[in-house]
Design a protein around this motif. Structure first.
Motif: not given
Length: 333
Positions: A151-154, A158-160, A166-167, A295-297
């Protein structure tokens, strides 16, 4: 605990036996060297001493034998001292590396939290996450630790991705949708195509609409366009869906593509939601026309293009009229 203590005691016994084994040959060697020196001295004094003074011969033999023994112990002591100095130097070097590494880690952590404090984001959530992560790390269950790490890796990924504009994630991410609606402060512009039509009968849709109702109460303007190709797709079920959303304060309309002006018909249509004119949430369908990716942009060019597309379709669509009144009954007539 019993196995660990047994192993430690076994290692201690083996180390003790090893030291005893090394000590016995050394002692035997020193004894033999001392005896040889004393015997050789006694023999030489016998040969060289003409008056045959036995006391003097014995005294010289003992003195030289003792000197040989002392010299052996001094050599052994010097070797042990050199070995100890080397060990202390190695230990000092290792401790220095550990201390330097600890200070580097502390410096990195301090710099990280300083950057968090300087950012416009709230830092209490970061501190809570770090503290909770350390607590989970003390759990006995390896499954829990692996899940927390995943979960931390995900979250980090996402933050990166968001930092780059976008993510995305496979399928539909309803938690993103509801969380963005809860964070929305000004406007929410959305389109809905047949790709997500089944979504409105699902449990996440209920939570999504509840979040939109709360957003409307705090002053957010919510507009939604249901897009269909021709009048045959404008079913009574879709009309009921529009009316139910208007009851929540959502300005919902149905846009029939074949009835739109030419300029609007040339506009591409797909599922997207623009929050506060700053971030776009989109559903990307696969070949079977089912949601395949979310998608989030937030790049300005992309968001402005989606806003322009929505406004063209919205302005070309007639506003929904008042809901029809129920037909009068025989008793009321």
């Amino acid at each position: 605990m019993t196995g660990a203590s047994g192993a430690s005691s076994g290692e201690a016994r083996r180390a003790s036996r090893s030291e005893e084994g090394q000590h016995s040959p050394n002692l035997l060697r020193k004894t033999l060297v001392t005896a040889v020196v004393a015997g050789a001295t006694y023999f030489l004094t016998n040969v060289l001493n003409q008056d045959k003074n036995g006391v003097w011969q014995l005294t010289v033999s003992v003195v030289l034998g003792g000197a040989a023994l002392i010299i052996q112990y001094l050599v052994d002591f010097e070797q042990r001292l050199n070995s100890m100095e080397q060990g202390l130097d190695k230990y000092h070097l290792e401790m220095r590396r550990e201390v330097e590494g600890a200070f580097i880690r502390i410096s990195e952590a301090t710099e990280l939290f300083s950057e968090v404090d300087r950012s416009v984001l709230r830092s209490d959530g970061v501190a809570r996450l770090a503290r909770a992560y350390t607590h989970v790390g003390r759990q006995e269950s390896q499954l829990v630790k692996d899940f927390a790490q995943d979960r931390i890796a995900q979250l980090a990924s996402t933050m990166e991705s968001l930092s780059r504009g976008s993510t995305d994630c496979p399928g539909e991410e309803h938690d993103w949708l509801i969380a963005l609606t809860a964070c929305c402060a000004g406007t929410l512009e959305a389109t809905s195509t047949p790709v997500d039509r089944d979504f409105w009968t699902s449990e996440p849709a209920n939570r999504y609409l509840k979040a939109q109702e709360e957003a409307v109460k705090r002053g957010v303007r919510v507009r939604r366009l249901f897009l269909v190709k021709n009048p045959l797709e404008r079913t009574e079920e879709l009309e009921d869906l529009c009316r139910s959303q208007r009851d929540l304060g959502i300005d919902a309309r149905i846009a029939v593509r074949s009835e739109l002006p030419q300029r609007a018909r040339l506009t591409l249509t797909n599922d997207f939601i623009v929050f506060d004119g700053q971030l776009c949430y989109e559903i990307e369908p696969d070949v079977d026309v089912v949601p395949a990716k979310t998608l989030l942009k937030m790049t300005p060019e992309h968001v402005q293009e989606r806003m322009k597309r929505f406004n063209v379709l919205w302005e070309a669509t007639e506003p929904a009229g008042p809901d029809p009144l129920p037909a009068p009954t025989a008793a009321s007539g």
